[in-house]
Design a protein around this motif. Sequence first.
Motif, PDB file in Angstrom:
ATOM      1  N   GLY A 162       0.815  -1.209   0.000  1.00 40.90           N
ATOM      2  CA  GLY A 162       0.000   0.000   0.000  1.00 40.90           C
ATOM      3  C   GLY A 162       0.845   1.253   0.000  1.00 40.90           C
ATOM      4  N   PHE A 163       0.443   2.214  -0.857  1.00 39.51           N
ATOM      5  CA  PHE A 163       1.119   3.499  -0.955  1.00 39.51           C
ATOM      6  C   PHE A 163       0.250   4.602  -0.363  1.00 39.51           C
ATOM      7  N   ALA A 164       0.892   5.699   0.013  1.00 32.54           N
ATOM      8  CA  ALA A 164       0.208   6.952   0.333  1.00 32.54           C
ATOM      9  C   ALA A 164       1.082   8.078  -0.198  1.00 32.54           C
ATOM     10  N   LEU A 165       0.451   9.135  -0.721  1.00 32.52           N
ATOM     11  CA  LEU A 165       1.201  10.289  -1.198  1.00 32.52           C
ATOM     12  C   LEU A 165       1.291  11.348  -0.110  1.00 32.52           C
ATOM     13  N   GLU A 166       2.426  11.997  -0.061  1.00 32.65           N
ATOM     14  CA  GLU A 166       2.624  13.090   0.883  1.00 32.65           C
ATOM     15  C   GLU A 166       1.741  14.266   0.477  1.00 32.65           C
ATOM     16  N   GLN A 167       0.948  14.737   1.394  1.00 26.93           N
ATOM     17  CA  GLN A 167      -0.008  15.794   1.093  1.00 26.93           C
ATOM     18  C   GLN A 167       0.712  17.045   0.598  1.00 26.93           C
ATOM     19  N   GLY A 168       0.165  17.639  -0.460  1.00 26.29           N
ATOM     20  CA  GLY A 168       0.705  18.878  -0.992  1.00 26.29           C
ATOM     21  C   GLY A 168       1.801  18.715  -2.026  1.00 26.29           C
ATOM     22  N   THR A 169       2.212  17.470  -2.327  1.00 26.87           N
ATOM     23  CA  THR A 169       3.301  17.290  -3.293  1.00 26.87           C
ATOM     24  C   THR A 169       2.794  17.082  -4.718  1.00 26.87           C
ATOM     25  N   TRP A 170       1.591  16.558  -4.874  1.00 21.56           N
ATOM     26  CA  TRP A 170       1.046  16.309  -6.217  1.00 21.56           C
ATOM     27  C   TRP A 170       0.753  17.639  -6.899  1.00 21.56           C
ATOM     28  N   GLN A 171       1.145  17.762  -8.163  1.00 19.49           N
ATOM     29  CA  GLN A 171       0.984  19.015  -8.912  1.00 19.49           C
ATOM     30  C   GLN A 171      -0.106  18.946  -9.976  1.00 19.49           C
ATOM     31  N   GLY A 172      -0.990  17.973  -9.893  1.00 21.77           N
ATOM     32  CA  GLY A 172      -2.145  17.941 -10.784  1.00 21.77           C
ATOM     33  C   GLY A 172      -2.017  17.077 -12.012  1.00 21.77           C
ATOM     34  N   GLU A 173      -0.906  16.340 -12.173  1.00 25.69           N
ATOM     35  CA  GLU A 173      -0.762  15.490 -13.346  1.00 25.69           C
ATOM     36  C   GLU A 173      -1.782  14.345 -13.285  1.00 25.69           C
ATOM     37  N   ASP A 174      -2.313  13.987 -14.438  1.00 29.64           N
ATOM     38  CA  ASP A 174      -3.249  12.861 -14.483  1.00 29.64           C
ATOM     39  C   ASP A 174      -2.533  11.518 -14.549  1.00 29.64           C
ATOM     40  N   VAL A 175      -1.319  11.500 -15.087  1.00 24.79           N
ATOM     41  CA  VAL A 175      -0.489  10.299 -15.172  1.00 24.79           C
ATOM     42  C   VAL A 175       0.920  10.706 -14.755  1.00 24.79           C
TER      43      VAL A 175
END
Length: 227
Positions: A162-175
């Motif tokens: 299981g993964f989790a992303l660090e909040q605030g790091t995603w920049q909106g990419e769909d892939v």
Amino acid sequence: MASDLNPDPRFFVLKADVWGAYDTQSEGAEPVRYGPAPRCPQCHEPIGMKEWLPPYRVTLELHGQTLGDFIEGPGNSVLISQRMAEAFRAEGLTGLLGSHAVEVARVRRKRKGSKLEAASSYRAATPCWGRGALDEARSRLRRNAPVTCPECRATGVDSIHGFALEQGTWQGEDVFRPRGEPGTIFVAERFAGFVKRHGFTNMKLTPIAEYIWDPLHQGPPTGTNWK
């Protein structure tokens, strides 16, 4: 146009649907050329396989009944059908870089009665190296070494639970390929809806929190997540 930045978006691991009805696999057809592997801009270590260079020629193996819309390609590339490429562009999705025509040199049928009518032309693209970073405290990974580079955050992984992303790091990419696990393709919820709406094939989407890869059957990690 990038996806809206949802404060708590859902993400999925994208894999080919091996053993499915549209199971299609590829390998480079001669002449096969590769360039250097991408490297982390900070630690300069490789973060992916060597770049696949033109001419983009492949041999396809059809293990399912009909060719799929998505195929894992040579190097860091993926192959998507022409209709999927056109819909991706028309709907303004982001994160697949390049769109190169692919010559299919040969198709090997691996299943009796398989058909070749659909998805006969493909485009080669590369999922981007995203800014989204794994949350090491919430992801359940067995790493074989501790993370030392704050930029790529890449080390070897023995198992994933299981993964989790660090909040605030995603920049909106769909892939995108996330920092901390560049060998895995993540997609955002909008891409998952896009796939379902159009009925694109040979894709398996697993919520990142539910994704398991444990080839040695070691089970979930306990204590530190890199032993």
